[in-house]
Design an enzyme around this catalytic site. Structure first.
Site, PDB file in Angstrom:
ATOM      1  N   CYS A   2       0.825  -1.211   0.000  1.00 43.61           N
ATOM      2  CA  CYS A   2       0.000   0.000   0.000  1.00 43.61           C
ATOM      3  C   CYS A   2       0.864   1.268   0.000  1.00 43.61           C
ATOM      4  CB  CYS A   2      -0.875   0.040   1.243  1.00 43.61           C
ATOM      5  SG  CYS A   2      -1.752  -1.487   1.554  1.00 43.61           S
ATOM      6  N   ARG A  27       5.158   0.062  -5.899  1.00 46.05           N
ATOM      7  CA  ARG A  27       5.018  -0.778  -4.714  1.00 46.05           C
ATOM      8  C   ARG A  27       3.988  -1.893  -4.935  1.00 46.05           C
ATOM      9  NH1 ARG A  27       6.649   2.327   0.006  1.00 46.05           N
ATOM     10  NH2 ARG A  27       5.099   1.314   1.304  1.00 46.05           N
ATOM     11  N   TRP A  74      -3.010  -2.677  -1.393  1.00 53.68           N
ATOM     12  CA  TRP A  74      -2.610  -4.028  -1.799  1.00 53.68           C
ATOM     13  C   TRP A  74      -3.331  -4.960  -0.822  1.00 53.68           C
ATOM     14  CZ3 TRP A  74       0.480  -8.103   0.248  1.00 53.68           C
ATOM     15  CH2 TRP A  74       0.937  -9.025  -0.704  1.00 53.68           C
ATOM     16  N   ASN A 100      -1.637   1.787   6.070  1.00 61.17           N
ATOM     17  CA  ASN A 100      -0.814   0.682   5.569  1.00 61.17           C
ATOM     18  C   ASN A 100      -0.483  -0.212   6.750  1.00 61.17           C
ATOM     19  OD1 ASN A 100      -0.744   1.995   3.174  1.00 61.17           O
ATOM     20  ND2 ASN A 100       1.413   2.567   3.270  1.00 61.17           N
ATOM     21  N   GLY A 101      -0.420  -1.532   6.512  1.00 61.01           N
ATOM     22  CA  GLY A 101      -0.058  -2.446   7.594  1.00 61.01           C
ATOM     23  C   GLY A 101      -1.233  -3.338   7.944  1.00 61.01           C
ATOM     24  N   GLU A 480      17.951 -17.430  -8.098  1.00 56.10           N
ATOM     25  CA  GLU A 480      17.569 -16.050  -8.412  1.00 56.10           C
ATOM     26  C   GLU A 480      17.015 -15.940  -9.840  1.00 56.10           C
ATOM     27  OE1 GLU A 480      16.961 -13.541  -6.765  1.00 56.10           O
ATOM     28  OE2 GLU A 480      17.084 -11.856  -8.140  1.00 56.10           O
ATOM     29  N   LYS A 484      13.242 -14.693 -10.866  1.00 57.07           N
ATOM     30  CA  LYS A 484      12.976 -13.598 -11.814  1.00 57.07           C
ATOM     31  C   LYS A 484      11.969 -14.057 -12.867  1.00 57.07           C
ATOM     32  CE  LYS A 484      14.117 -10.847 -10.121  1.00 57.07           C
ATOM     33  NZ  LYS A 484      14.880 -10.762  -8.939  1.00 57.07           N
ATOM     34  N   GLU A 487       8.352 -14.600 -11.377  1.00 56.15           N
ATOM     35  CA  GLU A 487       7.622 -13.446 -10.857  1.00 56.15           C
ATOM     36  C   GLU A 487       7.161 -12.491 -11.955  1.00 56.15           C
ATOM     37  OE1 GLU A 487       9.811 -11.112  -7.959  1.00 56.15           O
ATOM     38  OE2 GLU A 487      11.645 -11.318  -9.099  1.00 56.15           O
ATOM     39  N   HIS A 503      17.561 -36.879  -7.988  1.00 56.95           N
ATOM     40  CA  HIS A 503      16.936 -37.462  -6.796  1.00 56.95           C
ATOM     41  C   HIS A 503      15.434 -37.186  -6.769  1.00 56.95           C
ATOM     42  CE1 HIS A 503      20.771 -38.763  -5.227  1.00 56.95           C
ATOM     43  NE2 HIS A 503      21.265 -37.593  -5.593  1.00 56.95           N
ATOM     44  N   LYS A 602       6.432  -4.129  -4.108  1.00 58.95           N
ATOM     45  CA  LYS A 602       7.855  -3.808  -4.017  1.00 58.95           C
ATOM     46  C   LYS A 602       8.360  -3.907  -2.593  1.00 58.95           C
ATOM     47  CE  LYS A 602      11.815  -2.546  -5.514  1.00 58.95           C
ATOM     48  NZ  LYS A 602      12.554  -3.646  -6.161  1.00 58.95           N
TER      49      LYS A 602
HETATM   50  C1  F6R Z   1      12.265 -10.335  -6.086  1.00 55.82           C
HETATM   51  C2  F6R Z   1      12.124  -9.325  -5.053  1.00 55.82           C
HETATM   52  C3  F6R Z   1      11.766  -9.770  -3.691  1.00 55.82           C
HETATM   53  C4  F6R Z   1      12.578  -8.976  -2.642  1.00 55.82           C
HETATM   54  C5  F6R Z   1      12.091  -9.337  -1.231  1.00 55.82           C
HETATM   55  C6  F6R Z   1      12.899  -8.625  -0.167  1.00 55.82           C
HETATM   56  O1  F6R Z   1      12.587  -9.770  -7.319  1.00 55.82           O
HETATM   57  O2  F6R Z   1      12.277  -8.153  -5.288  1.00 55.82           O
HETATM   58  O3  F6R Z   1      11.964 -11.132  -3.529  1.00 55.82           O
HETATM   59  O4  F6R Z   1      13.918  -9.299  -2.795  1.00 55.82           O
HETATM   60  O5  F6R Z   1      10.753  -8.975  -1.117  1.00 55.82           O
HETATM   61  O6  F6R Z   1      12.816  -7.234  -0.297  1.00 55.82           O
HETATM   62  P1  F6R Z   1      13.852  -6.289   0.410  1.00 55.82           P
HETATM   63  O7  F6R Z   1      15.205  -6.565  -0.190  1.00 55.82           O
HETATM   64  O8  F6R Z   1      13.363  -4.913   0.131  1.00 55.82           O
HETATM   65  O9  F6R Z   1      13.845  -6.636   1.875  1.00 55.82           O
END
Ligand code: F6R
Length: 607
Positions: A2, A27, A74, A100-101, A480, A484, A487, A503, A602
Site C-alpha cells: 500500500c 510498490r 494491496w 498501511n499495515g 535467483e 525472476k 515473478e 533425486h 515492491k
Molecule cells: C524479487 C524481489 C523480492 C525482494 C524481497 C525482499 O525480485 O524483489 O523477492 O527481494 O521482497 O525485499 P527487500 O530486499 O526490500 O527486503
C-alpha cells in the site's frame, strides 16, 4: 504494498495526491482512493483497479479542496473491491483514514464497536480505525489518534483527517514506513520519498509511535505521551530523475542497464590501498575474534544474495554462517547470543519480516549489520552498523540492481572479514578485489549481447516449465534466475542444485522441457556437464551458461550464453544478468506488466 500520500496547503490537493500515488505505483496495488476535505465535508472517491480507473471516476472534474489523503491498496483483509479500498470513513462520515499495515486485533475491536452500534461498510481491518477515531474524538486530533493507537495491535502507517478540524492532518507509524515532507505553506505525508520529491527535499523520517500534526504552515511531532519531539531534517540528495524511466521502456530494463554503474558506486569508494575499508563500520580483528558465528537473514532475492554471502564468508573468513528466510528465522528460536553477528539484507529496508528478525536478534544480544539500499529506512536506522549498497532508487518490483549490489556487499564483507581474521592474505584479497573491479566492464559486454537473449526469449517464452540448475555458487544464481522468470513472466520455474536433480525432479524432464544450466564454476565444470548430459538424455532442451574457453559445452547444450572469463568466486554476478534479461524478454513476449507483476509488491510491509 500500500501507498499513502497526504497533503495540506494552499493548492488543490487532488492532483498532488494522484501524482504522488503514481510515484508509489511501483510498490504494487490493486485499488486506489482519495479523501478531500472541503466546505465542511469529506468527499471520498475510491475504486478497485488502477489510478487511471480512479481518474476515470472523476469524469474530468477533480474534487476541489486543499487538504486530503490518498491511498493505493494491496489487499490483505478482504478482496480488492470499491468498498474495501481506502480511505475509510467513520460512521457519521466525520473522519477519514488511510492505513498501511495490519491491525492484528481488528476482529475483537470490530465486535466491540458493533456492540456499540457502529456499522461496518467493508471487510478491512482498517475500518476499525475510523470508527475508533470517531468514538474517541474530543476535538483534538492528536489526542484522538493517540487513544486509537493505544487500542490497536499490529503494524501501521496512518493518515487521518476530520471534517470538524478543516485545517489539520494527523499521522502516526509503527513498523510501516511513513515520512513527512516540509514545504513552503504546505506540508505532506507519504509512505516513501519519491511521492513528494517534486515538492520538497526536506523530510522528517518518522520513527515508530511518533505522532505528527500538520497544518499548512507548521509540523509538530509528539510521543505517545504527548511529549514534543525535536527531529533533524533529512535532506534528500538524489534526484527525481533517478526515480524515472529515462527513455527505457520499463524501470526494470533501466535498472538492469544501470548495474555496471551502480556496482562501481558500491565497491570503488570502499577500496583503500587495494583493500576493503568501511568508513562507517568499526569492525576490528578483536570484534571478529569475539564472533563465534553469523546469520544472514533476508527475504526473496535478498535471501539469495545472502546464500552467496554464506558461501563467501565461510570460504574466505572461515566463520560459520547460517542463512535464514526472515519469516522463518523469527519463529524458530535460533541460538543467538552476544557472540553472534546477524547480517540483515534488504533493498527497501522496510520488509516487515526482515525488520522483525533484526529486532529479535538485537533483543537477544547479537550485533546487527544491515546491508540496505534505502537510506534512512527502518532497518538502516535500527541496525548497529549499516553497509549501504548505493544502488539508487529501485522502482521495478522485481529486484535487479538491488540484488547485484547486495552481492557486491557480500563480497566486500567476506573480503574484509577474510583479511581481518587472517584467513585471507592481503595478496589474495587484492587479487580478488582487482577481479571485482573488472565486473562493471564485463557486465557492459554482457548487456551488449542483448539481441541473443531476446532471440532466446522469442524461442522459449511460451514453454510451460523452465528448470534452472547449477552447482555451488551457480545453484544460488539459479535460484535467483528462476525467481525472476516466475515473478514477471508467470512461467512455472524451479531451481535445483544440479547434482540433486536426479533425486526426484528429473522425473519431470521430458521432450522439450527447458533447463537453464549454469556451468560457470571452472572447478565444477565437468560435474555440471554430466548433469547437462543427464537432462539431454531425457529429451530436455538445455540453455547453458559457461565461461569463455569452456567450449565443450557447445557440443552438448542447445544454446550457450558465454560469460567473460572471471575468477570462479565472482562469476555469480555476471551469470545473473543474462538470466534477468531472459526473464524480462520472456515477460515482454508474453505481454506481461513487467514493472508491476500481478500479486506482487515492491516493499512487503506486512508479515
Ligand atoms: C524479487 C524481489 C523480492 C525482494 C524481497 C525482499 O525480485 O524483489 O523477492 O527481494 O521482497 O525485499 P527487500 O530486499 O526490500 O527486503
Amino acid at each position: 504494498m500500500c501507498g499513502i500520500v497526504g497533503y495540506i496547503g494552499k493548492k488543490e490537493a487532488s492532483p498532488i495526491l494522484i501524482d504522488g500515488l503514481k510515484k508509489l505505483e511501483y510498490r504494487g496495488y490493486d485499488s486506489a482512493g482519495i479523501a478531500i476535505l472541503s466546505e465542511g465535508k469529506i468527499n471520498v472517491i475510491k475504486t478497485k483497479g488502477r489510478l487511471a480507473d480512479l481518474e476515470e471516476r472523476f469524469k474530468g472534474k477533480i474534487p476541489k479542496g486543499n487538504i486530503g489523503i490518498g491511498h493505493t491498496r494491496w489487499a490483505t483483509h478482504g478482496a480488492p473491491s470499491d468498498e474495501n479500498s481506502h480511505p475509510h470513513m467513520s460512521m457519521s462520515e466525520n473522519i477519514a483514514v488511510v492505513h498501511n499495515g495490519i491491525i492484528e486485533n481488528y476482529m475483537e475491536l470490530k465486535k466491540d464497536l458493533e456492540k456499540k452500534g457502529y456499522k461496518f461498510r467493508s471487510e478491512t481491518d482498517t475500518e476499525v480505525l475510523a470508527h475508533l477515531a470517531e468514538m474517541y474524538y474530543d476535538g483534538n486530533l492528536v489526542d484522538t489518534l493517540i487513544k486509537v493507537i493505544k487500542d490497536v495491535r499490529g503494524s501501521f502507517a496512518i493518515g487521518l483527517i476530520c471534517k470538524d478540524n478543516p485545517n489539520e492532518l494527523v499521522a502516526v507509524r509503527k513498523d510501516s514506513p511513513l515520512i513527512v515532507g516540509l514545504g513552503e505553506n504546505e506540508n505532506f505525508i507519504a509512505s516513501d520519498i519519491p511521492a513528494i520529491l517534486e515538492h520538497t527535499r526536506k523530510i522528517y523520517l518518522l520513527n515508530d509511535l511518533e505522532f505528527v500534526h500538520l497544518t499548512s504552515d507548521k509540523v509538530e511531532l509528539f510521543t505517545i505521551d504527548k511529549k514534543p519531539i525535536n527531529k533533524n531534517i533529512f535532506n534528500v540528495e538524489w534526484d527525481v530523475d533517478a526515480a524515472e524511466k529515462g527513455g527505457f521502456d520499463h524501470f526494470m530494463l533501466k535498472e538492469m542497464y544501470e548495474q555496471p554503474k551502480v556496482i562501481n558506486n558500491t565497491i570503488t569508494p570502499r577500496i583503500k590501498n587495494g583493500l576493503i575499508e568501511f568508513d562507517d563500520i568499526n569492525f576490528t580483528a578483536d570484534d571478529l575474534k569475539n564472533i563465534s558465528r553469523a546469520f544472514i537473514v533476508a527475504c526473496g532475492s535478498a535471501y539469495h544474495a545472502g546464500m552467496v554471502g554464506k558461501y563467501l564468508i565461510e570460504n574466505l573468513a572461515r566463520i560459520p554462517v547460517e542463512v535464514d528466510i526472515a519469516s522463518e528465522f523469527r519463529y524458530r528460536n535460533p541460538i543467538i547470543d552476544d557472540k553472534t553477528l546477524v547480517i540483515i539484507v534488504s533493498q527497501s529496508g522496510e520488509t516487515a519480516d526482515t525488520l522483525a528478525a533484526l529486532r529479535d536478534a538485537k533483543k537477544k544480544g547479537a550485533r546487527v549489520l544491515a546491508v540496505v539500499n534505502v537510506v534512512g529506512s527502518s532497518i538502516a536506522r535500527e541496525a548497529d552498523d549499516v553497509l549501504y549498497t548505493w544502488a539508487g532508487p529501485e522502482i521495478a518490483v522485481a529486484s535487479t540492481k538491488g540484488y547485484t549490489t547486495q552481492l557486491m556487499a557480500m563480497y566486500m564483507i567476506a573480503l574484509k572479514f577474510g583479511v581481518l581474521s587472517g584467513n585471507l592474505s592481503e595478496k589474495d584479497a587484492k587479487h580478488l578485489i582487482n577481479e571485482l573491479l573488472t565486473v562493471p566492464e564485463k557486465l557492459e559486454v554482457l548487456l551488449g549481447k542483448i539481441d541473443s537473449i531476446k532471440e532466446l526469449a522469442k524461442k522459449y517464452h511460451n514453454r510451460r516449465d523452465v528448470f534452472y540448475i547449477g552447482r555451488g555458487l551457480d545453484h544460488m544464481v539459479a535460484l535467483e534466475g528462476s525467481l525472476k522468470l516466475k515473478e514477471i513472466s508467470y512461467i512455472h520455474s524451479e531451481a535445483y542444485a544440479a547434482g540433486e536433480l536426479k533425486h526426484g525432479t528429473i522425473a519431470l524432464i521430458e521432450e522439450g522441457t527447458v533447463v537453464v544450466a549454469l556451468a560457470t564454476q571452472n572447478s565444477l565444470f565437468e560435474k555440471t556437464l554430466s548433469n547437462i548430459k543427464e537432462v539431454k538424455a531425457r529429451g530436455g532442451t538445455v540453455i547453458a551458461l559457461a565461461q569463455e574457453g569452456n567450449d565443450s559445452v557447445k557440443e552438448i547444450a542447445d544454446e550457450v550464453i558465454v560469460l567473460p572469463k572471471i575468477d570462479d568466486r565472482l562469476s555469480s554476478v555476471l551469470a545473473v544478468v543474462p538470466l534477468q534479461l531472459f526473464a524480462y524478454y520472456c515477460a515482454i513476449d508474453k505481454g506481461c506488466d513487467v514493472d508491476k507483476p500481478r500479486n506482487l509488491a515492491k516493499s512487503v510491509t506486512v508479515e
